[in-house]
Design an enzyme around this catalytic site. Sequence first.
Site, PDB file in Angstrom:
ATOM      1  N   GLU A  31    -164.953  88.136 -88.709  1.00 31.98           N
ATOM      2  CA  GLU A  31    -164.511  89.346 -88.002  1.00 31.98           C
ATOM      3  C   GLU A  31    -163.008  89.507 -88.171  1.00 31.98           C
ATOM      4  O   GLU A  31    -162.357  88.677 -88.799  1.00 31.98           O
ATOM      5  CB  GLU A  31    -164.894  89.266 -86.515  1.00 31.98           C
ATOM      6  CG  GLU A  31    -164.313  88.065 -85.800  1.00 31.98           C
ATOM      7  CD  GLU A  31    -164.862  87.858 -84.401  1.00 31.98           C
ATOM      8  OE1 GLU A  31    -165.229  88.838 -83.730  1.00 31.98           O
ATOM      9  OE2 GLU A  31    -164.904  86.692 -83.957  1.00 31.98           O
TER      10      GLU A  31
ATOM     11  N   LYS B 103    -165.384  85.042 -74.785  1.00 35.18           N
ATOM     12  CA  LYS B 103    -164.104  85.751 -74.936  1.00 35.18           C
ATOM     13  C   LYS B 103    -163.006  85.001 -74.184  1.00 35.18           C
ATOM     14  O   LYS B 103    -162.591  85.413 -73.098  1.00 35.18           O
ATOM     15  CB  LYS B 103    -164.246  87.206 -74.461  1.00 35.18           C
ATOM     16  CG  LYS B 103    -163.151  88.123 -74.994  1.00 35.18           C
ATOM     17  CD  LYS B 103    -163.560  89.567 -74.852  1.00 35.18           C
ATOM     18  CE  LYS B 103    -162.458  90.544 -75.180  1.00 35.18           C
ATOM     19  NZ  LYS B 103    -161.876  90.423 -76.488  1.00 35.18           N
TER      20      LYS B 103
ATOM     21  N   TYR C  61    -161.430  86.751 -70.720  1.00 32.74           N
ATOM     22  CA  TYR C  61    -160.830  88.055 -70.468  1.00 32.74           C
ATOM     23  C   TYR C  61    -161.700  89.179 -70.992  1.00 32.74           C
ATOM     24  O   TYR C  61    -162.663  88.952 -71.733  1.00 32.74           O
ATOM     25  CB  TYR C  61    -159.426  88.120 -71.084  1.00 32.74           C
ATOM     26  CG  TYR C  61    -159.390  88.296 -72.584  1.00 32.74           C
ATOM     27  CD1 TYR C  61    -159.729  87.253 -73.438  1.00 32.74           C
ATOM     28  CD2 TYR C  61    -159.020  89.516 -73.168  1.00 32.74           C
ATOM     29  CE1 TYR C  61    -159.693  87.423 -74.817  1.00 32.74           C
ATOM     30  CE2 TYR C  61    -158.984  89.690 -74.543  1.00 32.74           C
ATOM     31  CZ  TYR C  61    -159.322  88.633 -75.363  1.00 32.74           C
ATOM     32  OH  TYR C  61    -159.294  88.799 -76.723  1.00 32.74           O
TER      33      TYR C  61
ATOM     34  N   LEU D 214    -167.390  87.328 -81.856  1.00 31.54           N
ATOM     35  CA  LEU D 214    -167.501  87.942 -80.533  1.00 31.54           C
ATOM     36  C   LEU D 214    -168.539  89.064 -80.608  1.00 31.54           C
ATOM     37  O   LEU D 214    -168.552  89.832 -81.578  1.00 31.54           O
ATOM     38  CB  LEU D 214    -166.154  88.522 -80.088  1.00 31.54           C
ATOM     39  CG  LEU D 214    -166.197  89.023 -78.648  1.00 31.54           C
ATOM     40  CD1 LEU D 214    -166.182  87.852 -77.680  1.00 31.54           C
ATOM     41  CD2 LEU D 214    -165.038  89.947 -78.356  1.00 31.54           C
TER      42      LEU D 214
HETATM   43  N1  PDD Z   1    -160.551  92.343 -78.762  1.00 29.72           N
HETATM   44  N2  PDD Z   1    -163.773  90.366 -82.127  1.00 29.72           N
HETATM   45  C1  PDD Z   1    -162.710  89.809 -81.544  1.00 29.72           C
HETATM   46  C2  PDD Z   1    -162.235  88.492 -82.025  1.00 29.72           C
HETATM   47  C3  PDD Z   1    -162.056  90.484 -80.484  1.00 29.72           C
HETATM   48  O1  PDD Z   1    -160.993  89.926 -79.898  1.00 29.72           O
HETATM   49  C4  PDD Z   1    -162.539  91.757 -80.073  1.00 29.72           C
HETATM   50  C5  PDD Z   1    -161.909  92.518 -78.941  1.00 29.72           C
HETATM   51  C6  PDD Z   1    -163.655  92.295 -80.730  1.00 29.72           C
HETATM   52  C7  PDD Z   1    -164.246  93.629 -80.341  1.00 29.72           C
HETATM   53  O2  PDD Z   1    -164.915  93.562 -79.098  1.00 29.72           O
HETATM   54  P1  PDD Z   1    -165.036  94.853 -78.166  1.00 29.72           P
HETATM   55  O3  PDD Z   1    -165.669  95.906 -78.973  1.00 29.72           O
HETATM   56  O4  PDD Z   1    -165.925  94.400 -77.058  1.00 29.72           O
HETATM   57  O5  PDD Z   1    -163.652  95.194 -77.749  1.00 29.72           O
HETATM   58  C8  PDD Z   1    -164.258  91.565 -81.742  1.00 29.72           C
HETATM   59  C9  PDD Z   1    -159.892  92.985 -77.660  1.00 29.72           C
HETATM   60  C10 PDD Z   1    -159.828  94.457 -77.783  1.00 29.72           C
HETATM   61  C11 PDD Z   1    -158.506  92.352 -77.468  1.00 29.72           C
HETATM   62  O6  PDD Z   1    -158.457  91.141 -77.594  1.00 29.72           O
HETATM   63  O7  PDD Z   1    -157.542  93.050 -77.198  1.00 29.72           O
END
Ligand code: PDD
Length: 281
Positions: free
Chosen positions: A181, A149, A31, A205
């Site tokens: 993270e 992801k 996703y 991620l």
């Molecule tokens: N989450 N780390 C994890 C485990 C994440 O699920 C996310 C993003 C990030 C940040 O990635 P980005 O900057 O590309 O959004 C880091 C999204 C927002 C979610 O699951 O809703």
Amino acid sequence: RTVYVNGEYLPEDQAKVSIFDRGFLMADGVYEVTSVLDGKLIAFDGHAERLTRSMNELDMRAPATTEELLEIHRELVRLNEIKDGLIYLQVTRGSDGDRDFAFPDPETTAPSLVLFTQSKPGLADNPAARDGIRVISIEDIRWGRRDIKTVQLLYPSMGKMMAKKAGVEDAWMVEDGFVTEGTSNNAYIVKDGKIVTRETSSDILHGITRKAVLELAREAQMQVEERNFTIEEAQQADEAFVTSASAFVTPVVEIDGAKIGGGAPGKLAPRLREIYLEEMR
Ligand code: PDD
């Protein structure tokens, strides 16, 4: 709300995916979440690129080209009149109508593509940005390919619930003594003006916001060090923050009960948030 499912724009209660879809049965899906500010998609290209990577890593067939995905994002923003909000996109492997651990033949099994919008008025001026959030640390027991992801989000969801139960907003995950993270964001600390964040590997991620924020920080002559850090080091830091597509840059003001920078956001994280939003809007 109008949603998108496999080529059609439909009212949300009419959108359907098979119960045999491997996304449903096996969390076999990937996703992306892209934010929308003032009707504009933020960092779409980065999200599309990472989606392609996630699909390639899992030998999934792309259900649409990047140009088609951009068109669907734009159409959903238009149809749902999204000013500020999020667009959720999910690709699952689909199904050949049975349950089997082995992947079905990609030649004959089409992946499913689903997108929907979430309207979030005032997404960029949420109180967490002003006040900061508090986190607890929890053990990181996720699988070893966190760079993909996937929709396998049970442990991060449990982490959020542990945080809630502890009366705080989020959790930072720790593996072999080092912070990986946040449950849904990348984690940073700031000490003596230097931004420290874990380097990218299969342990975390590769945040799209992380990449943009680190580039902007370097352009603004801020020092950046990509290395591991512990919860103890974070508790001694001057500032801490997280980044994600939905949180942008959000200060962290407490870690396992220890206040960071006196329990209020410092200067650097709010400045970085400003720079990021100004650049992306
Ligand atoms: N989450 N780390 C994890 C485990 C994440 O699920 C996310 C993003 C990030 C940040 O990635 P980005 O900057 O590309 O959004 C880091 C999204 C927002 C979610 O699951 O809703």
